[in-house]
Scaffold this active site. Structure first.
Site, PDB file in Angstrom:
ATOM      1  N   HIS A 236      -1.691  -0.902  -1.989  1.00  0.00           N
ATOM      2  CA  HIS A 236      -1.955  -1.977  -1.044  1.00  0.00           C
ATOM      3  C   HIS A 236      -3.199  -1.748  -0.195  1.00  0.00           C
ATOM      4  O   HIS A 236      -3.463  -2.500   0.736  1.00  0.00           O
ATOM      5  CB  HIS A 236      -0.739  -2.181  -0.128  1.00  0.00           C
ATOM      6  CG  HIS A 236      -0.608  -3.575   0.389  1.00  0.00           C
ATOM      7  ND1 HIS A 236      -1.081  -3.965   1.618  1.00  0.00           N
ATOM      8  CD2 HIS A 236      -0.078  -4.691  -0.156  1.00  0.00           C
ATOM      9  CE1 HIS A 236      -0.833  -5.240   1.816  1.00  0.00           C
ATOM     10  NE2 HIS A 236      -0.231  -5.707   0.749  1.00  0.00           N
TER      11      HIS A 236
ATOM     12  N   ASP B 150       4.324  -5.074   9.455  1.00  0.00           N
ATOM     13  CA  ASP B 150       4.802  -6.433   9.178  1.00  0.00           C
ATOM     14  C   ASP B 150       5.254  -6.570   7.727  1.00  0.00           C
ATOM     15  O   ASP B 150       6.239  -7.241   7.441  1.00  0.00           O
ATOM     16  CB  ASP B 150       3.702  -7.453   9.475  1.00  0.00           C
ATOM     17  CG  ASP B 150       3.492  -7.658  10.962  1.00  0.00           C
ATOM     18  OD1 ASP B 150       4.438  -7.432  11.735  1.00  0.00           O
ATOM     19  OD2 ASP B 150       2.375  -8.046  11.354  1.00  0.00           O
TER      20      ASP B 150
ATOM     21  N   GLU C 142       4.145  -9.929  19.245  1.00  0.00           N
ATOM     22  CA  GLU C 142       2.904 -10.086  18.490  1.00  0.00           C
ATOM     23  C   GLU C 142       2.249 -11.400  18.924  1.00  0.00           C
ATOM     24  O   GLU C 142       2.687 -12.059  19.860  1.00  0.00           O
ATOM     25  CB  GLU C 142       3.149 -10.073  16.974  1.00  0.00           C
ATOM     26  CG  GLU C 142       3.432  -8.699  16.397  1.00  0.00           C
ATOM     27  CD  GLU C 142       3.238  -8.636  14.884  1.00  0.00           C
ATOM     28  OE1 GLU C 142       2.653  -9.590  14.302  1.00  0.00           O
ATOM     29  OE2 GLU C 142       3.663  -7.632  14.282  1.00  0.00           O
TER      30      GLU C 142
END
Length: 504
Positions: free
Chosen positions: A80, A140, A253
């Site tokens: 990733h 997240d 957030e």
């Protein structure tokens, strides 16, 4: 594995004093996955992809590389990264997902031992389903490996309270560039412990981590509130993250969105369900090109009465300056909330855009300069959006241990800015090349306006860039490299040190 080792020794004149017969791992014949990553911006073909069975196999791989004059080794988690950080051109890529250490929750209910190649989503499910416990700090997106996020920092909406994921581990098992398997903590091999956490894989490969746990809630009240004024948004966000423990939300957030009906960048991105209604008529004509959304969540148990939860939510929301009538709420299970980006992933894969290039840019920006950043970047350069989320929320420096390797801007409060671009058709959309150029424009504008920032998930193409990034931490970073990976075998994709680098 044996055949590969013997062939490699023969073809590369590697010292063959160690026997190849005790290598227990596999070698993959398909190198395609290891040659690219989620960013889709770089491609680099490795010599081989290895799947070790345990930490001792990782050590054997590194000792093998050390006997070659040029070979490098990169640890790859779930692929990733976005700038080739987990690649090794003509080197060895270690597939960390092959490490099969079972998740072990300690009897004290406070710690769990997990493999460096374990996915956080699997850690979540195991701990919650089997023990009603959960790690304290998250990212997240949870389709990431434990070792991967700990090598960077690992931030999300819980970091203001518990610090990043690097602050929520008490012990590591690390295989250094010297081929040593070492257990480390604040008291044992502490220099390696502090170096490896946020160390970008430069000092060792994390094969096991002991993470801190807490009781898992059952449910989450998820709330979004819209703002037209940046100052109101930042005041409220900073107020929430600096309140005493127990007197604020469990997650804080925020994000920036375009003041338009653009389905990707604008108003439709705010409601928490597809049936939510966003009424732009509540804004005056003076509202700027971008708007702001504060996102918070409160954890609770099934046995908590709805009125108790409502009362606490209203108390915590009291005094916030969000736009009246622009509040969106959803009720969902704790695991469903933490896996919310998994749904985004599934939708993106269905549309064929998850595998598209992702020229993301992630920054930490000092509170002192975040207003200028808003004016220069959000209201001007990015006034049409980025074709994906533009995250923006405050973090507290006091929750980060300065002995670890992460570079931060000055001041107690700084902001995460994450420009999560997707290469997909949207209004005023840019090509991949144009997105990369725009990222450079943002960084150049920050420098021009004297904005104090650090790259998060950093990437530079020169040693000078890395020196500027680490600042007065550069000497310490070099010294750790010289101690734990003196031949610069590890993490070549970061482009910090070249093979056989010599510390002066």
């Amino acid at each position: 594995m044996i055949a590969f080792i013997e062939r490699f020794v023969h073809e590369n004149d590697v010292d063959s004093s160690d026997s190849a017969s005790d290598y227990a791992g596999e070698v993959l014949s398909d190198l395609s996955d290891a040659g690219h990553d989620f960013g889709g911006l770089q491609f680099s073909k490795p010599l081989a992809v290895l799947r070790p069975s345990d930490a001792s196999d990782v050590a054997k791989i590194l000792r093998l590389a050390a006997r070659s004059p040029h070979l490098t080794v990169a640890a790859r988690g779930n692929g990733h990264s976005v700038n080739g950080q987990a690649m090794a051109h003509r080197g060895l890529v270690v597939d960390m997902k092959s490490l099969s250490l079972p998740i072990h929750v300690h009897a004290d209910g406070i710690h769990a031992d997990v493999a460096g190649g374990a996915l956080w989503e699997d850690v979540l499910r195991h701990c919650v389903v089997n023990h009603r416990l959960a790690p304290r700090s998250w990212t997240d997106y949870l389709g990431l490996t434990v070792g991967g996020t700990l090598s960077n920092a690992g931030v999300s909406g819980q970091a203001f309270a518990h610090g990043p994921q690097t602050e929520n581990v008490t012990e590591l098992e690390v295989v250094t560039g010297n081929g040593d398997v070492l257990v480390c903590s604040k008291r044992q091999n502490s220099e390696l412990f502090f170096g490896a956490l946020g160390g970008l894989g430069q000092f060792g490969i994390i094969t096991r981590a002991r993470v801190l746990l807490q009781p898992a809630p059952d449910m989450v009240r998820w709330i979004r509130v819209v703002y037209t004024e940046f100052r109101d948004f930042t005041r409220d966000a900073e107020s929430l993250v600096t309140r005493p423990d127990g007197d604020t939300f469990d997650y804080v957030e925020g994000f920036v969105f375009v003041n338009s009906d653009d389905p990707v960048n604008g108003w439709p991105s705010v409601p928490l369900d597809r049936y939510g209604s966003f009424d732009p008529g509540r804004f005056s004509n003076s509202a700027g090109p971008v708007l702001y959304c504060l996102e918070v969540a409160l954890h609770y148990k099934n046995e908590d009465s709805p009125s108790t939860v409502d009362t606490k939510v209203e108390r915590l929301m009291g005094g916030l300056r969000g736009k009246e009538g622009m509040r969106f709420e959803a009720e969902l299970g704790y695991m469903e909330f933490l896996l919310r980006v998994k749904r985004v992933e599934e939708e993106a894969k269905a549309k064929g855009i998850w595998g598209a290039p992702h020229p993301w840019l992630n920054l930490f920006v000092s509170k002192n300069d975040i207003g200028e950043f808003d004016h220069v970047v959000f209201k001007n350069i990015l006034k049409h959006g980025v074709g994906g989320p533009m995250l923006l929320y405050p973090l507290l420096r006091s929750k980060w241990d300065s002995r670890k390797s992460v570079a931060l801007p000055e001041g107690e409060i700084f902001y995460l800015v994450a420009l999560l671009r997707f290469c997909s058709p949207y209004q005023d959309g840019l090509s991949v090349h144009q997105m990369v150029v725009q990222n450079q424009e943002i960084l150049q504008s920050c420098t021009k306006h004297g904005i104090d920032y650090k790259l998060y998930l950093p990437h530079y193409n020169s040693v000078e860039g890395w020196k500027r990034h680490f600042g007065n931490q550069w000497t310490r970073f070099q010294e750790r490299k010289a101690r734990f990976d003196p031949m610069a075998i590890l993490a070549p994709g970061q482009k910090i040190f070249s093979r056989n680098w010599q510390h002066s």
